[in-house]
Design a protein around this motif. Structure first.
Motif, PDB file in Angstrom:
ATOM      1  N   MET A 146       0.845  -1.193   0.000  1.00  0.00           N
ATOM      2  CA  MET A 146       0.000   0.000   0.000  1.00  0.00           C
ATOM      3  C   MET A 146       0.881   1.244   0.000  1.00  0.00           C
ATOM      4  O   MET A 146       1.688   1.439   0.880  1.00  0.00           O
ATOM      5  CB  MET A 146      -0.898   0.002   1.245  1.00  0.00           C
ATOM      6  CG  MET A 146      -2.247   0.649   1.000  1.00  0.00           C
ATOM      7  SD  MET A 146      -2.293   2.426   1.206  1.00  0.00           S
ATOM      8  CE  MET A 146      -2.266   2.565   2.987  1.00  0.00           C
TER       9      MET A 146
ATOM     10  N   SER B  39      -1.034  -1.680  -5.782  1.00  0.00           N
ATOM     11  CA  SER B  39      -2.436  -1.284  -5.572  1.00  0.00           C
ATOM     12  C   SER B  39      -2.540   0.240  -5.688  1.00  0.00           C
ATOM     13  O   SER B  39      -1.542   0.922  -5.872  1.00  0.00           O
ATOM     14  CB  SER B  39      -2.950  -1.804  -4.237  1.00  0.00           C
ATOM     15  OG  SER B  39      -2.334  -1.139  -3.185  1.00  0.00           O
TER      16      SER B  39
ATOM     17  N   GLU C 266      -9.839  -4.894  -1.831  1.00  0.00           N
ATOM     18  CA  GLU C 266      -8.619  -5.495  -1.271  1.00  0.00           C
ATOM     19  C   GLU C 266      -8.092  -6.620  -2.153  1.00  0.00           C
ATOM     20  O   GLU C 266      -7.412  -7.526  -1.680  1.00  0.00           O
ATOM     21  CB  GLU C 266      -8.852  -6.018   0.158  1.00  0.00           C
ATOM     22  CG  GLU C 266      -9.353  -4.980   1.139  1.00  0.00           C
ATOM     23  CD  GLU C 266      -8.439  -3.782   1.291  1.00  0.00           C
ATOM     24  OE1 GLU C 266      -7.203  -3.954   1.250  1.00  0.00           O
ATOM     25  OE2 GLU C 266      -8.961  -2.664   1.416  1.00  0.00           O
TER      26      GLU C 266
HETATM   27 MG    MG Z   1      -5.916  -0.773  -1.038  1.00  0.00          MG
END
Ligand code: MG
Ligand code: ASP
Length: 411
Positions: free
Chosen positions: A1, A28, A194
């Motif tokens: 992240m 991500s 996610e």
């Molecule tokens: Mg995320």
């Protein structure tokens, strides 16, 4: 992240450290971009006048991030042009007037990862790390169940062998977007929130990777959310089974689907901290010895509790349950907890204004429906009496469920 320039720099030095080994980097979206994109999409559907303002906020956040990266002027100019182009495409997607909300979701929300992977590739190239960006929609083959697409493993394996393996053999670092896939018509799909971890697990298990590491902004896998519970501690190891249970109860660290391919291939998953790259990782593996040693606390807020009862005081029996479940499936509402009594059936799920409005409308044609919103679902796994006292007492409890290992309440 990744959430800021410092995060990207940390990522870059971690990649540098591993550069001598075949490496696939799954990226991500930056920070809370996915939430922001979901919001933009909702605004577009509601023809909200503030759409442009919110869109520009997200755009400047990304452009400012690029500005603050240590990249040469020419490299930076090029990257900014590319990011701006992606944002133009995003704007087009927002204004396309899609009629299918789920399809629109994947078209719009996928920009988070498309933009972040562009930025990451560029940063790695600047570090002279030979990186090649591969489009996840060309690798992760899925069906067209938009927003929650299922993976076609056979096709995906063929794609990995064809697109990724040769790059690794020629010593290139492969970068791809997490969370995204592509259907057979060439449309981008998403794998569920996610989903980036899941992408790493898919590619890692197809490649039979030596290590699959998820880098997080928390110290590792925790027994509770450290932002809410200051007594949270790091878990050194949990089994696949325990991880699936935790994911099921809503621990946000690991996507429910992520564990299955790892378990099948007996690959351990490491969760490590961006902030303490040298600290010991948390492992998810087939070792279950520590599972019941540390209790786990999972909090899910913004829950709706719906109670469904028959109009003529009939029992809620198999055929009505079947019908009720079908309506939940139709509206793509995932059930977090359910409980049946003689004349009513209670269901708890993540609050979603639009979805629940449609669901309640459908249900009300056949049943009496009552509901409460803004509730919290608390799950205690491997609890003891002390914990029950600490976390359960003095709460106004709407529903309670207890097994030998797990206690759940809605309050
Ligand atoms: Mg995320
Ligand atoms: N960006 C996506 C999300 O926030 C996927 C991920 O981060 O894993 O849900």
């Amino acid at each position: 992240m990744l959430k800021d320039a410092a995060g990207i720099e940390r990522m870059a030095s971690i990649v540098e450290e591993f550069k001598c080994e075949p490496l696939v980097v799954v990226v991500s979206a930056i920070g809370k971009t996915t939430n922001a994109l979901e919001k933009l999409l909702a605004m577009a559907f509601e023809k909200d006048d503030n759409l442009a303002t919110e869109y520009f906020k997200l755009k400047s956040l990304h452009v400012n991030l690029v500005q603050s990266l240590p990249i040469s002027t020419s490299g930076k100019d090029e990257l900014i042009t590319e990011v701006e182009e992606l944002f133009r495409d995003l704007w087009d997607a927002l204004n396309k007037g899609y009629s299918d909300r789920y399809f629109a979701y994947d078209q719009v929300v996928s920009f988070g990862e498309r933009i972040s992977s562009r930025i990451v590739s560029s940063r790695l190239s600047e570090k002279k790390l030979i990186a090649k960006e591969v489009d996840a929609s060309d690798i992760i083959a899925t069906n067209d169940n938009y927003t929650d697409a299922s993976v076609d493993w056979k096709k995906t394996k063929t794609n990995v062998d064809k697109e990724i393996l040769p790059l690794l053999h020629s010593n290139k670092i492969v970068i791809t977007q997490g969370f995204l896939g592509g259907d057979s018509k060439g449309n981008v799909t998403t794998l569920g929130r996610e989903g980036s971890d899941f992408t790493a697990a898919i590619i890692g298990s197809i490649l039979k990777a030596d290590e699959i590491v998820i880098w997080k902004d928390v110290p590792g896998l925790m027994n509770a959310d450290p932002k809410v519970f200051e007594e949270a501690v790091k878990l050194d190891n949990i089994s696949y089974h325990e991880a699936i249970e935790l994911a099921y109860y809503g621990a946000s660290v690991i996507h429910p689907k992520t564990i299955q391919p790892l378990q099948k291939n007996k690959l351990a998953l490491q969760i490590r901290s961006f902030y303490k790259p040298a600290a010991a990782p948390s492992y998810i593996s087939d070792d279950a010895t520590l599972d019941d040693k540390i209790p786990k606390i999972i909090l899910k807020e913004n829950q709706t509790l719906l109670s469904i009862s028959s109009r003529n005081m009939d029992f809620i029996m198999e055929n009505s349950l079947h019908h009720i479940f079908k309506l939940f499936t139709k509206h793509k509402i995932h059930i977090n907890l359910m409980q049946n009594s003689a004349i009513s059936f209670s269901v708890c799920f993540n609050q979603n204004k639009k979805k629940q409005e449609f669901l309640i409308k459908d249900l009300s044609l056949f049943y009496y429906v009552k509901y409460n919103t803004g509730l919290t679902l608390l799950t205690l796994r491997h609890y003891d009496d002390k914990m029950l006292k600490k976390y359960i007492s003095r709460k106004k409890i709407f529903l309670e469920q207890k097994s030998r290992t797990t206690m759940q309440i809605i309050y």
